[in-house]
Design a protein around this motif. Structure first.
Motif, PDB file in Angstrom:
ATOM      1  N   LYS A  18      49.895  52.345 -30.950  1.00  0.00           N
ATOM      2  CA  LYS A  18      49.938  53.791 -30.718  1.00  0.00           C
ATOM      3  C   LYS A  18      49.195  54.183 -29.435  1.00  0.00           C
ATOM      4  CE  LYS A  18      50.980  58.033 -31.732  1.00  0.00           C
ATOM      5  NZ  LYS A  18      52.368  58.469 -31.580  1.00  0.00           N
ATOM      6  N   GLN A  21      51.050  53.875 -26.184  1.00  0.00           N
ATOM      7  CA  GLN A  21      52.099  54.871 -25.892  1.00  0.00           C
ATOM      8  C   GLN A  21      51.543  56.023 -25.047  1.00  0.00           C
ATOM      9  OE1 GLN A  21      53.714  56.055 -29.709  1.00  0.00           O
ATOM     10  NE2 GLN A  21      54.207  53.954 -30.256  1.00  0.00           N
ATOM     11  N   ARG A 305      53.307  57.908 -37.965  1.00  0.00           N
ATOM     12  CA  ARG A 305      53.800  59.274 -38.200  1.00  0.00           C
ATOM     13  C   ARG A 305      53.167  60.304 -37.250  1.00  0.00           C
ATOM     14  NH1 ARG A 305      53.215  61.638 -43.506  1.00  0.00           N
ATOM     15  NH2 ARG A 305      54.754  63.115 -42.722  1.00  0.00           N
ATOM     16  N   LYS A 307      52.847  62.144 -33.932  1.00  0.00           N
ATOM     17  CA  LYS A 307      53.606  62.355 -32.693  1.00  0.00           C
ATOM     18  C   LYS A 307      52.647  62.631 -31.536  1.00  0.00           C
ATOM     19  CE  LYS A 307      58.087  64.095 -34.280  1.00  0.00           C
ATOM     20  NZ  LYS A 307      58.921  65.314 -34.384  1.00  0.00           N
ATOM     21  N   SER A 308      51.451  63.065 -31.847  1.00  0.00           N
ATOM     22  CA  SER A 308      50.456  63.407 -30.826  1.00  0.00           C
ATOM     23  C   SER A 308      49.949  62.152 -30.118  1.00  0.00           C
ATOM     24  CB  SER A 308      49.268  64.120 -31.471  1.00  0.00           C
ATOM     25  OG  SER A 308      49.694  65.238 -32.203  1.00  0.00           O
ATOM     26  N   ASP A 309      49.376  62.360 -28.942  1.00  0.00           N
ATOM     27  CA  ASP A 309      48.777  61.292 -28.141  1.00  0.00           C
ATOM     28  C   ASP A 309      47.437  60.907 -28.773  1.00  0.00           C
ATOM     29  OD1 ASP A 309      47.141  59.998 -26.143  1.00  0.00           O
ATOM     30  OD2 ASP A 309      48.465  60.787 -24.579  1.00  0.00           O
ATOM     31  N   GLU A 328      50.621  66.811 -34.080  1.00  0.00           N
ATOM     32  CA  GLU A 328      52.040  66.844 -34.463  1.00  0.00           C
ATOM     33  C   GLU A 328      52.350  65.652 -35.342  1.00  0.00           C
ATOM     34  OE1 GLU A 328      55.425  68.091 -31.854  1.00  0.00           O
ATOM     35  OE2 GLU A 328      53.878  67.784 -30.323  1.00  0.00           O
ATOM     36  N   ASP A 330      55.348  63.462 -37.621  1.00  0.00           N
ATOM     37  CA  ASP A 330      56.749  63.154 -37.906  1.00  0.00           C
ATOM     38  C   ASP A 330      57.016  63.505 -39.379  1.00  0.00           C
ATOM     39  OD1 ASP A 330      59.218  61.817 -38.484  1.00  0.00           O
ATOM     40  OD2 ASP A 330      58.858  60.434 -36.824  1.00  0.00           O
ATOM     41  N   GLU A 331      58.036  64.280 -39.632  1.00  0.00           N
ATOM     42  CA  GLU A 331      58.322  64.742 -40.997  1.00  0.00           C
ATOM     43  C   GLU A 331      58.887  63.633 -41.894  1.00  0.00           C
ATOM     44  OE1 GLU A 331      57.484  67.714 -42.391  1.00  0.00           O
ATOM     45  OE2 GLU A 331      56.451  67.958 -40.478  1.00  0.00           O
TER      46      GLU A 331
END
Length: 424
Positions: A18, A21, A305, A307-309, A328, A330-331
């Motif tokens: 993660k 990314q 899950r 989405k944030s950095d 953020e 991921d749903e």
């Protein structure tokens, strides 16, 4: 930024995956890492509790941020070591101070903190070898099953749940008088048993502000139907289907807020993860335990899950500006299945070649107990590999993970076939 991540398991591979990314991460070292982290970052042969060696490396490589995966360095005070050293105190460490790490390092400390801050938890008493017979008397006041917890760190294996009173007394004596879990059981906490379904809540805090990460549920027992010995975790699901808005609101109001407020009130420095192990008893969340880092294998479903950095979140933790960044999620549902060595959690062999990794599609492979040997990936631990998948619901995600596990092979390979069985 040049980042140093400490640890070698599936949790660390997921954190590394993660962080890489993020455009903010220019170079990532993992100490000591595994075969999975070797394929995406630079592994370093450092002992994670040898703080002097870590200091030398951090100065030499101009490290900008240290992220601590496992509990041992935190309980031993790596945060304080960096903070009190003039050559290191400009480098933020993601993880609590030594005092804060006592939330995991001592079950008694954690229980006292919970009671003091009016956070719901099971009734308890703690005993030493000097008071072992009082402990036996206390067991007689409880209804079975009996819960015995080694006070110190026991690699996730220091909790016994026993149906029979005489057996519970024998095990209490084994723990206190015969050091069944070594020095970890020089003190034992006896708790009332709570009947419900477990889940985990993960919080990232800068000491003032906090963000609640996705919930997860892991499966600790080696055998299907939650039978057999405790392990470090055989699989996990996120989000937890029964954690509805009402339960989540209770968790935040009754548990998360008073936890962060309690740390502030006691002037405990805490910049990192709080892992709150909960049990849902008839819709009421009750704290079983705290950990002071992310769980494993829960990290392998929670972190994918996000989405944030993640590096941006860690910078905000270091600067105490966590309230200024958004989180953020991921749903979709994420599940992970842990593939383990035959014999685990007891004796097992290492060094078996793992084949089929290149055949895995539409799932994420997180290495745990692996290493590279003559350019081959071989087993190097009890929990070997976690296969994480996404789906519109957890059943879909689980199906994908199991389909990909069928492509893997190593000698005496084992996984539980029923992860999520209690959520259907």
């Amino acid at each position: 930024m040049t980042i140093l991540l400490l640890g070698s398991g599936g949790r660390e591979h997921a954190l590394a995956w993660k962080m890489l990314q993020s455009p903010k991460c220019s170079k990532l070292f993992v100490a000591p890492g595994n075969a999975g982290t070797a394929s995406i970052a630079k592994n370093v042969a450092l002992n994670i509790t040898d703080f002097e060696a870590i200091k030398t490396f951090a100065i030499q490589e101009k490290i900008d941020l240290v992220v601590v995966g496992p509990e041992d360095p935190l309980v031993l005070g790596i945060y304080d070591f960096f903070k009190s050293d003039a050559a290191l105190n400009h480098i933020p460490v993601i993880g609590p101070s030594k005092v804060g790490a006592q939330l995991e390092g001592s079950k008694e400390f954690a229980k006292e903190f919970l009671v003091k801050n009016n956070i719901p938890t099971a009734a308890y008493a703690s005993f030493t070898k000097e008071t072992v017979e009082k402990g036996c008397d206390f067991l007689e006041t409880l209804q079975p099953p009996f819960v015995l917890k080694a006070d110190g760190l026991a690699a996730g294996k220091g909790v016994l749940i026993i149906q029979d009173l005489e057996e519970a007394k024998t095990e209490l004596r084994n723990m206190l008088l015969h050091q069944k879990f070594g020095s970890a059981s020089s003190k034992v906490v006896i708790e009332e048993f709570l009947d419900g379904i477990e889940l985990s809540c993960f919080v990232l805090t800068d000491g003032k502000n906090y963000k609640i990460l996705p919930t997860a549920k892991d499966y600790k027992r080696i055998g299907e139907g939650d039978t057999g010995l405790n392990t470090g975790g055989m699989g996990a699901v996120s989000p937890v289907p029964f954690a509805d808005a009402v339960l989540l609101e209770k968790i935040e109001t009754r548990i998360v807020k008073p936890t962060i407020a309690g740390l502030q009130k006691d002037n405990i420095e805490y910049k990192g993860f709080v892992f709150i192990g909960l049990i849902n008893v008839k819709g009421e969340p009750i704290v079983i335990e705290y950990n002071v880092r992310m769980g494993d294998p829960e990290t392998e479903v929670v972190i994918p899950r996000l989405k944030s950095d993640l590096v941006e979140l860690f910078q905000a933790v270091a600067n105490q500006t966590l309230d200024q960044v958004s989180l953020e999620i991921d749903e979709r549902s994420a599940t992970t299945i842990m593939v383990v060595s035959g014999g685990y959690p007891e004796d097992y062999d290492k060094g078996f070649e793992i084949t089929g990794l290149e055949k895995i599609q539409d799932s994420i492979v997180f290495h745990a107990g692996t290493k590279l040997e003559n350019n081959k990936v071989v087993t190097n631990g009890g929990r070997v590999i976690a296969i994480t998948s996404f789906g519109d619901n957890f059943q879909e995600a689980i199906k994908k993970s199991y389909q990909n596990i069928e492509k893997l092979h190593f000698d005496k390979m084992y996984c539980r076939k029923d992860i999520g069985f209690d959520l259907l």
